[in-house]
Design a protein around this motif. Sequence first.
Motif, mmCIF file in Angstrom:
data_model
loop_
_atom_site.group_PDB
_atom_site.id
_atom_site.type_symbol
_atom_site.label_atom_id
_atom_site.label_comp_id
_atom_site.label_asym_id
_atom_site.label_seq_id
_atom_site.Cartn_x
_atom_site.Cartn_y
_atom_site.Cartn_z
ATOM 1 N N ALA A 1 22.182 -18.004 -3.192
ATOM 2 C CA ALA A 1 22.004 -19.145 -2.292
ATOM 3 C C ALA A 1 20.542 -19.462 -2.021
ATOM 4 C CB ALA A 1 22.723 -18.887 -0.974
ATOM 5 N N THR A 2 19.686 -18.436 -2.014
ATOM 6 C CA THR A 2 18.292 -18.633 -1.594
ATOM 7 C C THR A 2 17.285 -18.479 -2.724
ATOM 8 O OG1 THR A 2 17.937 -16.299 -1.041
ATOM 9 C CG2 THR A 2 18.903 -17.710 0.671
ATOM 10 N N GLY A 3 17.674 -17.809 -3.805
ATOM 11 C CA GLY A 3 16.733 -17.532 -4.879
ATOM 12 C C GLY A 3 15.823 -16.350 -4.585
ATOM 13 N N VAL A 4 16.055 -15.673 -3.459
ATOM 14 C CA VAL A 4 15.226 -14.533 -3.054
ATOM 15 C C VAL A 4 16.075 -13.268 -3.038
ATOM 16 C CG1 VAL A 4 13.786 -13.522 -1.246
ATOM 17 C CG2 VAL A 4 13.745 -16.002 -1.645
ATOM 18 N N ARG A 5 15.649 -12.243 -3.762
ATOM 19 C CA ARG A 5 16.324 -10.946 -3.689
ATOM 20 C C ARG A 5 15.789 -10.200 -2.476
ATOM 21 N NH1 ARG A 5 15.650 -7.149 -8.385
ATOM 22 N NH2 ARG A 5 17.481 -6.089 -7.549
ATOM 23 N N ASP A 6 16.668 -9.928 -1.534
ATOM 24 C CA ASP A 6 16.282 -9.279 -0.287
ATOM 25 C C ASP A 6 16.753 -7.838 -0.287
ATOM 26 O OD1 ASP A 6 15.390 -9.543 2.675
ATOM 27 O OD2 ASP A 6 17.414 -8.714 2.829
ATOM 28 N N ALA A 7 15.834 -6.912 -0.057
ATOM 29 C CA ALA A 7 16.171 -5.496 0.103
ATOM 30 C C ALA A 7 16.308 -5.239 1.591
ATOM 31 C CB ALA A 7 15.078 -4.618 -0.500
ATOM 32 N N HIS A 8 17.550 -5.128 2.054
ATOM 33 C CA HIS A 8 17.784 -4.968 3.489
ATOM 34 C C HIS A 8 17.885 -3.488 3.825
ATOM 35 C CE1 HIS A 8 18.986 -6.205 7.488
ATOM 36 N NE2 HIS A 8 19.940 -5.278 7.444
ATOM 37 N N PHE A 9 16.959 -3.016 4.653
ATOM 38 C CA PHE A 9 16.970 -1.616 5.069
ATOM 39 C C PHE A 9 18.015 -1.467 6.174
ATOM 40 C CE2 PHE A 9 12.165 -1.178 3.888
ATOM 41 C CZ PHE A 9 12.494 -1.340 2.544
ATOM 42 N N MET A 10 19.227 -1.156 5.761
ATOM 43 C CA MET A 10 20.361 -1.110 6.679
ATOM 44 C C MET A 10 20.277 0.051 7.656
ATOM 45 S SD MET A 10 23.222 -2.348 7.768
ATOM 46 C CE MET A 10 23.728 -3.547 6.530
ATOM 47 N N ARG B 1 10.737 14.184 14.175
ATOM 48 C CA ARG B 1 10.173 12.938 14.679
ATOM 49 C C ARG B 1 8.689 13.109 15.030
ATOM 50 N NH1 ARG B 1 15.471 10.989 18.264
ATOM 51 N NH2 ARG B 1 16.750 10.566 16.422
ATOM 52 N N ASN B 2 7.987 11.973 15.065
ATOM 53 C CA ASN B 2 6.551 11.925 15.357
ATOM 54 C C ASN B 2 5.714 12.601 14.266
ATOM 55 O OD1 ASN B 2 6.992 10.635 17.945
ATOM 56 N ND2 ASN B 2 7.644 12.648 18.705
ATOM 57 N N ARG B 3 6.261 12.610 13.044
ATOM 58 C CA ARG B 3 5.519 13.156 11.910
ATOM 59 C C ARG B 3 5.344 12.108 10.806
ATOM 60 N NH1 ARG B 3 8.201 18.809 10.212
ATOM 61 N NH2 ARG B 3 6.779 18.404 8.454
ATOM 62 N N GLY B 4 5.699 10.865 11.096
ATOM 63 C CA GLY B 4 5.529 9.812 10.103
ATOM 64 C C GLY B 4 6.650 9.717 9.095
ATOM 65 N N VAL B 5 7.813 10.275 9.398
ATOM 66 C CA VAL B 5 8.926 10.269 8.446
ATOM 67 C C VAL B 5 9.414 8.853 8.167
ATOM 68 C CG1 VAL B 5 11.349 10.944 8.125
ATOM 69 C CG2 VAL B 5 9.686 12.621 8.941
ATOM 70 N N ALA B 6 9.699 8.089 9.233
ATOM 71 C CA ALA B 6 10.213 6.727 9.042
ATOM 72 C C ALA B 6 9.190 5.849 8.332
ATOM 73 C CB ALA B 6 10.604 6.121 10.385
ATOM 74 N N SER B 7 7.927 5.973 8.695
ATOM 75 C CA SER B 7 6.881 5.182 8.037
ATOM 76 C C SER B 7 6.786 5.515 6.562
ATOM 77 C CB SER B 7 5.527 5.428 8.717
ATOM 78 O OG SER B 7 5.529 4.944 10.045
ATOM 79 N N ALA B 8 6.885 6.795 6.239
ATOM 80 C CA ALA B 8 6.815 7.207 4.844
ATOM 81 C C ALA B 8 8.008 6.670 4.053
ATOM 82 C CB ALA B 8 6.760 8.730 4.755
ATOM 83 N N LEU B 9 9.185 6.741 4.651
ATOM 84 C CA LEU B 9 10.373 6.224 3.980
ATOM 85 C C LEU B 9 10.270 4.727 3.736
ATOM 86 C CD1 LEU B 9 13.097 8.249 5.899
ATOM 87 C CD2 LEU B 9 12.775 8.263 3.410
ATOM 88 N N MET B 10 9.813 3.980 4.757
ATOM 89 C CA MET B 10 9.669 2.532 4.595
ATOM 90 C C MET B 10 8.630 2.199 3.540
ATOM 91 S SD MET B 10 10.115 0.633 8.255
ATOM 92 C CE MET B 10 9.051 1.731 9.176
ATOM 93 N N GLY B 11 7.493 2.890 3.583
ATOM 94 C CA GLY B 11 6.463 2.625 2.593
ATOM 95 C C GLY B 11 6.943 2.892 1.181
ATOM 96 N N HIS B 12 7.651 3.996 1.015
ATOM 97 C CA HIS B 12 8.184 4.355 -0.305
ATOM 98 C C HIS B 12 9.202 3.318 -0.766
ATOM 99 C CE1 HIS B 12 8.594 7.422 -3.449
ATOM 100 N NE2 HIS B 12 9.874 7.100 -3.475
ATOM 101 N N ALA B 13 10.075 2.898 0.150
ATOM 102 C CA ALA B 13 11.111 1.928 -0.196
ATOM 103 C C ALA B 13 10.525 0.550 -0.477
ATOM 104 C CB ALA B 13 12.147 1.840 0.924
ATOM 105 N N GLY C 1 0.805 -1.213 0.000
ATOM 106 C CA GLY C 1 0.000 0.000 0.000
ATOM 107 C C GLY C 1 0.836 1.261 0.000
ATOM 108 N N ALA C 2 0.249 2.332 -0.501
ATOM 109 C CA ALA C 2 0.940 3.611 -0.528
ATOM 110 C C ALA C 2 0.921 4.246 0.856
ATOM 111 C CB ALA C 2 0.284 4.540 -1.536
ATOM 112 N N ARG D 1 7.571 -0.129 -1.753
ATOM 113 C CA ARG D 1 6.968 -0.086 -3.085
ATOM 114 C C ARG D 1 8.036 -0.064 -4.171
ATOM 115 N NH1 ARG D 1 1.602 1.371 -3.639
ATOM 116 N NH2 ARG D 1 2.013 2.611 -5.511
ATOM 117 N N ALA D 2 9.111 0.668 -3.944
ATOM 118 C CA ALA D 2 10.201 0.716 -4.930
ATOM 119 C C ALA D 2 10.851 -0.646 -5.078
ATOM 120 C CB ALA D 2 11.233 1.766 -4.502
ATOM 121 N N ALA D 3 11.106 -1.312 -3.936
ATOM 122 C CA ALA D 3 11.750 -2.631 -3.982
ATOM 123 C C ALA D 3 10.856 -3.640 -4.687
ATOM 124 C CB ALA D 3 12.077 -3.103 -2.567
ATOM 125 N N ALA D 4 9.571 -3.630 -4.370
ATOM 126 C CA ALA D 4 8.648 -4.556 -5.019
ATOM 127 C C ALA D 4 8.599 -4.300 -6.523
ATOM 128 C CB ALA D 4 7.252 -4.420 -4.407
#
Length: 322
Positions: free
Chosen positions: A246-255, A264-276, A163-164, A278-281
């Motif tokens: 080794a696994t056949g799975v491409r993993d996007a690791h959010f380092m 903080r407390n404005r949804g920045v991390a959630s927005a970044l994760m959601g955007h990333a 989801g967006a 969708r981009a990875a998928a």
Amino acid sequence: MPEGSLTWRPLTSGDARASADLLNTIETVDKIGENYTEEDTLQELIDPYADLERASLAAFDGDVLVGYMKIRHKPVVAEVHRVFLDGGVHPGYRGRGVGATLVEAGVAAAKVVHARHHPARKLVVDVHKAEHIAGVAELVRSRGFAPVRYFQRMEHPLGDAIGAVPIPAGLAVEPWSARNDEDFRLVRNESYRDYWGAGPMPVDSWRNKITNQTFRPEVSFLLRDEATGAPAGMLVTMSWEADTAATGVRDAHFMLIGTLRGYRNRGVASALMGHALRAAAGQGYGRASLNVDSANPVGGFGIFDKAGFTPKLRYVRWALEV
């Protein structure tokens, strides 16, 4: 030294192939989800804060690397200098005293590099290992280490149903580029001031540990304040080709995921994760993953649970106050 005809010497950058072979053999038994290419292990061996000559030890049986340890010191410290003791033993050579020799050598080496770089500070030696690996707890406890922290690897399957997540008002998202690379590093260093055990990353460490061959700039994003132009948060993604093979799975690791205190407390991390996510998928990754401190000071598991990540593997941070 343990019995047998092993040869002992410091590691060198020429041991990258042997190191990858050892770590991949270890993975077949310990199953921690870590696979390596020669380029991956070389990157660790040329770490500017790993003093291989003074603070590493490798055990060879003929030409085969069967055990190693290396110390990584911190470039900048406050009151405590936490050095990282990394190592491993070939499954076929466990129970012979190799691990004990390496841990003892590691503690001694930690004292050497500590005396060279931060002698006025308190020294703590850290070992970070997956909780389920047989024999680790007994070995490090017997040498005086105690568990001080727990970390979780969390995973998120990727597909068409990501989801967006809206970008917070007043902020704009941009992908990594050479132009904003320094903003990424700035956000990492400032936001991680609150993180246990974290210290600032100088440019040489950033290039060695982050923007190396495993870095995925197309799935790494910055949020910027549209009014001031200041960076607000960032997310860095990495992926290992050896894991995919080794696994056949491409993993996007959010380092790295970091938000500056004023945003903080404005949804920045959630927005970044959601955007990333969708981009990875959209780029064909089959899974996203991240590691989180059990006592994360800026949200803990809640934000990651909400984003759809579930715990898969627990790690223990063992520490020895010297």
